[in-house]
Design an enzyme around this catalytic site. Sequence first.
Site, PDB file in Angstrom:
ATOM      1  N   CYS A  83     -58.410  67.026  85.621  1.00 25.82           N
ATOM      2  CA  CYS A  83     -57.139  67.496  86.316  1.00 25.82           C
ATOM      3  C   CYS A  83     -57.862  66.163  87.993  1.00 25.82           C
ATOM      4  O   CYS A  83     -58.593  65.125  88.080  1.00 25.82           O
ATOM      5  CB  CYS A  83     -57.271  68.815  86.662  1.00 25.82           C
ATOM      6  SG  CYS A  83     -55.965  68.720  87.787  1.00 25.82           S
ATOM      7  N   ASP A  94     -47.653  65.999  79.976  1.00 31.80           N
ATOM      8  CA  ASP A  94     -48.288  65.458  81.268  1.00 31.80           C
ATOM      9  C   ASP A  94     -47.818  64.003  82.220  1.00 31.80           C
ATOM     10  O   ASP A  94     -48.626  63.338  82.076  1.00 31.80           O
ATOM     11  CB  ASP A  94     -49.500  65.576  81.526  1.00 31.80           C
ATOM     12  CG  ASP A  94     -50.306  65.553  82.622  1.00 31.80           C
ATOM     13  OD1 ASP A  94     -49.330  66.319  83.626  1.00 31.80           O
ATOM     14  OD2 ASP A  94     -51.240  65.944  82.967  1.00 31.80           O
ATOM     15  N   HIS A 101     -50.079  69.144  80.572  1.00 25.18           N
ATOM     16  CA  HIS A 101     -52.477  68.982  81.281  1.00 25.18           C
ATOM     17  C   HIS A 101     -52.651  70.047  81.194  1.00 25.18           C
ATOM     18  O   HIS A 101     -52.451  70.867  80.940  1.00 25.18           O
ATOM     19  CB  HIS A 101     -51.174  69.212  82.994  1.00 25.18           C
ATOM     20  CG  HIS A 101     -52.233  69.382  84.062  1.00 25.18           C
ATOM     21  ND1 HIS A 101     -52.802  67.696  84.102  1.00 25.18           N
ATOM     22  CD2 HIS A 101     -53.032  69.824  84.656  1.00 25.18           C
ATOM     23  CE1 HIS A 101     -53.538  67.927  84.853  1.00 25.18           C
ATOM     24  NE2 HIS A 101     -53.987  69.138  85.026  1.00 25.18           N
TER      25      HIS A 101
END
Length: 269
Positions: A159, A206, A237
């Site tokens: 991330c 995502d 995600h």
Amino acid sequence: MNVHAEWTSFGEGFTGYLARPEGSGGESLPAVVVLQEIWGVDPHIQDVTRRFAALGYVAFAPDLYAKDGQRPEPLAAERVEETKRFLDSLPPAAWGNPDARQQALDALPAEQGARIGGTLGAIFSGDRKALALPAIAAAAWLRSEEGVAAPKVAAVGFCLGGMLSAQLACRDPQLAGAIVFYGAAPEEAQIPGIACPVLGIYGELDKRLTEPVPAFAEAMRSQGKSFDYVIYDDAPHAFFNDTRASYRAEAAQDAFRRAAEFLQRQLGA
């Protein structure tokens, strides 16, 4: 393989979580910088760091939020955990929607809403690329620190940390490899600075981060850079995080296998 893990200081007032194979003290091993999600070096990232150490590497997760061992109050671990629970109570689409987040905050008791709102502001605002500085310092420390002196250093990030892993590839010419788990790609103007192979790992659902990947791959290819990637079907995600509802076991297990194989190629066993 058993590992030993501890918190330690490095560089100019930074701290991080260091893990290495048990009994390897003083032995020079390749190293992996493990770059956190937006939540910080939480129990999940600590577990991931130990998992990479169990592969035979020194693994080090710098705490990107701490200075001189202390985090700003909005980013204290208990505040971040409270904010994580709040976001988990919302539909995923609301995470990136400030209006939807604010509406949910307004429904909370005033003190709690202000507390969580302050942490959200600290997490989602500011110059995230500036967080590359402790990552760069961590890589340099792993190469030079007595008792570590890693002959090669690679990076893996998730991330926010995925974006920073790519930034480290752009800004550290000695980096041996970079793994980007669902992180934003660097700007095209930064690509000439990349001197190592890059592996990208993404989830199909995502969209914000996955849809730009083919264009980034083409830009990397056209400039003679090495970039391989995989996009997992029906994966959201943060599908690698086994503490979250987003976890997808099959994709996560295959992604870890790919990451381990990439590190084997770039760092050696």
